[in-house]
Design an enzyme around this catalytic site. Structure first.
Site, PDB file in Angstrom:
ATOM      1  N   GLU A  50     -27.248  17.122 -13.475  1.00 27.89           N
ATOM      2  CA  GLU A  50     -27.037  15.757 -13.942  1.00 27.89           C
ATOM      3  C   GLU A  50     -27.331  15.693 -15.432  1.00 27.89           C
ATOM      4  O   GLU A  50     -28.382  16.145 -15.897  1.00 27.89           O
ATOM      5  CB  GLU A  50     -27.949  14.788 -13.190  1.00 27.89           C
ATOM      6  CG  GLU A  50     -28.066  13.386 -13.781  1.00 27.89           C
ATOM      7  CD  GLU A  50     -26.727  12.676 -13.949  1.00 27.89           C
ATOM      8  OE1 GLU A  50     -26.533  12.062 -15.012  1.00 27.89           O
ATOM      9  OE2 GLU A  50     -25.887  12.745 -13.028  1.00 27.89           O
ATOM     10  N   GLU A 104       0.850  -1.194   0.000  1.00 32.55           N
ATOM     11  CA  GLU A 104       0.000   0.000   0.000  1.00 32.55           C
ATOM     12  C   GLU A 104       0.884   1.242   0.000  1.00 32.55           C
ATOM     13  O   GLU A 104       1.751   1.388   0.856  1.00 32.55           O
ATOM     14  CB  GLU A 104      -0.920   0.000   1.212  1.00 32.55           C
ATOM     15  CG  GLU A 104      -1.710   1.275   1.432  1.00 32.55           C
ATOM     16  CD  GLU A 104      -2.533   1.690   0.221  1.00 32.55           C
ATOM     17  OE1 GLU A 104      -2.337   2.826  -0.256  1.00 32.55           O
ATOM     18  OE2 GLU A 104      -3.359   0.891  -0.249  1.00 32.55           O
ATOM     19  N   GLY A 160     -18.321  10.583 -11.514  1.00 33.80           N
ATOM     20  CA  GLY A 160     -17.890   9.193 -11.598  1.00 33.80           C
ATOM     21  C   GLY A 160     -16.441   9.008 -11.197  1.00 33.80           C
ATOM     22  O   GLY A 160     -15.728   9.963 -10.881  1.00 33.80           O
ATOM     23  N   HIS A 162     -44.746  -3.608  14.756  1.00 38.92           N
ATOM     24  CA  HIS A 162     -45.604  -2.419  14.666  1.00 38.92           C
ATOM     25  C   HIS A 162     -45.353  -1.536  15.885  1.00 38.92           C
ATOM     26  O   HIS A 162     -45.309  -2.046  17.003  1.00 38.92           O
ATOM     27  CB  HIS A 162     -47.072  -2.842  14.632  1.00 38.92           C
ATOM     28  CG  HIS A 162     -48.034  -1.685  14.698  1.00 38.92           C
ATOM     29  ND1 HIS A 162     -48.303  -0.891  13.608  1.00 38.92           N
ATOM     30  CD2 HIS A 162     -48.763  -1.196  15.742  1.00 38.92           C
ATOM     31  CE1 HIS A 162     -49.165   0.043  13.966  1.00 38.92           C
ATOM     32  NE2 HIS A 162     -49.464  -0.117  15.245  1.00 38.92           N
ATOM     33  N   GLY A 195      -7.839   2.656   2.288  1.00 34.36           N
ATOM     34  CA  GLY A 195      -8.141   3.199   0.982  1.00 34.36           C
ATOM     35  C   GLY A 195      -9.087   4.384   0.977  1.00 34.36           C
ATOM     36  O   GLY A 195      -9.321   5.034   2.002  1.00 34.36           O
TER      37      GLY A 195
END
Length: 473
Positions: A206, A39, A274, A451, A45
């Site tokens: 978007e 690493e 992304g 409930h 990470g």
């Protein structure tokens, strides 16, 4: 723990210490394999240090702020937020991250995983060079788990203050008064939600015709409604034309879905369009490996997550779809690879049964196929929905939301479950089991839901699909 320089041989070399990498290492070590984990930064990470954990800590703080407003406006509790101590909030977030980091390091040490610090590059299908440290050789396999980084748009260079990525948004100085968020996937929606809770004016852009476009269309519709109700300017089907840096922020031009050009001025531009797999510097070609046109390292065998080069396996964000780029999917991929290498029978990852969650306000949670996906695959479907406000606990929360179940027609297998509303991230586990075990509505309908709870709405939808509905006629 850092091992000595020189040539070291182990059973397995894992490159990358994020969720996919360290889960592979821990499971392989528990099965008796000698494991080295390489690493270059900190184990844990992106998820632990820049993503899942710090962002959810901040979203919890945002939920507390929203709760004070609800207490005042709905319940007559005369409370106000005088200010947000950014330094104290950050200190709590960082303490949570630090304690989790120490926990991961302790688990690795206890398991006997040897950790090498430094950047790694392949020198062959079984050999690795860790720059400035040593050469490593694997007897059985190399596992690639180097994760991903934020994608950027051409012409936008992050500076950590006016233009930020999802990796550094939480570490930018202070709380902005206005934010333009590019990207309406889970990450973008979460950041839009957080900043709105903290009092910022938020515009969410978007390019697809709806936010969270991979989710069911009804989920997108309910989430959009919830975000707009909170005052977030949601612009779906819109595109950034250009952006100009100002001394104290940004000025951007946005083309809306109606073809109009709008100018948006904000203190901060947050890019969440992304993530891209990280393979730079790995020298994949030296080991005979290639990437696809998007940069992913595709496995030749999804049952083993093994590449076309025998003994080289891939987990986490390096994998193309159907892998989901989610931390909990990476854990499962790590278990699969470790057990495969140890000769232990292990089922391939069922990606359709992996839950997906957006931790905004309102939240979304889903598992399985959307209605459109089910129909596109040729299923004749039965669909039922129910608003959360149809049950008493939903009225108590007062935040709207819904449950939607997609099943095969005629009482067949449940194909997908989709939730929007408060705390639905904590409700999806039941549906994960329903989809993962190929249950039918009648199987679920005979189980009693407590409930009053929000989960009653889930139970009621399955009662209806099984022909036993009480409150839906």
């Amino acid at each position: 723990m850092t091992i000595d320089t020189g040539i070291h041989t182990s059973d397995v070399i894992v490159i990358g210490g994020g969720t996919g990498g360290y889960s592979t290492a821990l499971r392989a070590a528990s099965l008796g394999l000698d494991v080295v984990l390489v690493e270059r930064d900190k184990v844990g990470g992106t998820c632990l240090h820049r993503g899942c954990i710090p962002s959810k800590a901040m979203l919890h703080a945002a939920e507390l702020v929203d709760g004070i407003a609800e207490a005042r406006e709905r319940w007559g509790v005369k409370a106000t937020v005088d200010s947000v101590d950014w330094g104290a909030l950050v200190a709590t977030r960082d303490d949570i991250v630090a304690r989790n980091h120490k926990g991961v390091e302790a688990h690795l040490a206890h398991a006997g995983v040897r950790v090498v610090r430094g950047g790694a590059r392949l020198t062959g299908p079984r050999t690795v060079r860790v720059e400035g440290v040593q050469d490593l050789t694997a007897r059985r396999a190399i596992v690639l788990a180097t994760g991903s980084r934020p994608r950027m748009l051409p012409g936008l260079v992050p500076d950590g203050r006016r233009v930020v990525t999802s990796d550094d948004a939480l570490f930018a100085p202070g709380l902005p008064a206005s934010v333009l968020v590019l990207g309406g996937g889970a990450i973008g929606v979460e950041y839009a939600s957080f900043h709105r809770s903290m009092g910022a004016e938020v515009t969410l852009v978007e390019a697809a015709d709806r936010i969270v476009p991979l989710e069911d269309a009804d989920v997108s519709r309910h989430l959009t409604r919830g975000l707009k109700k909170r005052g977030i300017d949601v612009q779906a089907g819109a595109r950034l034309l250009d952006a100009e840096l100002l001394d104290d922020g940004v000025r951007a031009r946005v083309r809306t879905a109606r073809g109009e050009t709008r100018t948006v001025t904000a203190d901060r531009l947050l890019v969440a369009v992304g993530r891209a797999p990280v393979t730079e510097g790995l020298d994949l070609a030296v080991a005979g490996l290639t990437t696809d046109e998007r940069g992913f390292v595709a496995p030749a065998d999804w049952n083993r997550l093994e590449t076309a080069v025998p003994g080289v396996h891939v987990v986490g964000d390096l994998l193309p779809p159907p892998s989901l780029g989610l931390a909990h999917a990476s854990f499962e991929e790590g278990l699969l690879v470790a057990e495969t290498l140890a000769g232990v029978p292990s089922a391939p990852v069922d990606y359709a049964a992996v839950p997906r969650v957006t931790y905004s306000s309102p939240q979304t949670a889903s598992v399985g196929l959307t209605e459109a996906e089910a129909r596109a695959r040729g299923h004749e479907v039965a669909v039922d929905t129910m608003p959360l406000t149809a049950v008493a606990k939903g009225m108590v929360h007062g935040q709207g939301g819904m449950v939607k179940v997609v099943a095969e027609a005629g009482g067949g297998q449940v194909l997908g479950v989709h939730l929007v509303g408060p705390h639905v991230s904590e409700m999806i586990a039941e549906s994960q089991l329903i989809v993962g075990w190929d249950a039918e509505p009648a199987d679920v309908a005979r189980h009693v839901h407590a409930h009053p709870t929000l989960s009653e709405a889930v139970g009621e939808v399955f009662l209806t699909l099984a022909g036993r509905g009480l409150h839906q006629q």
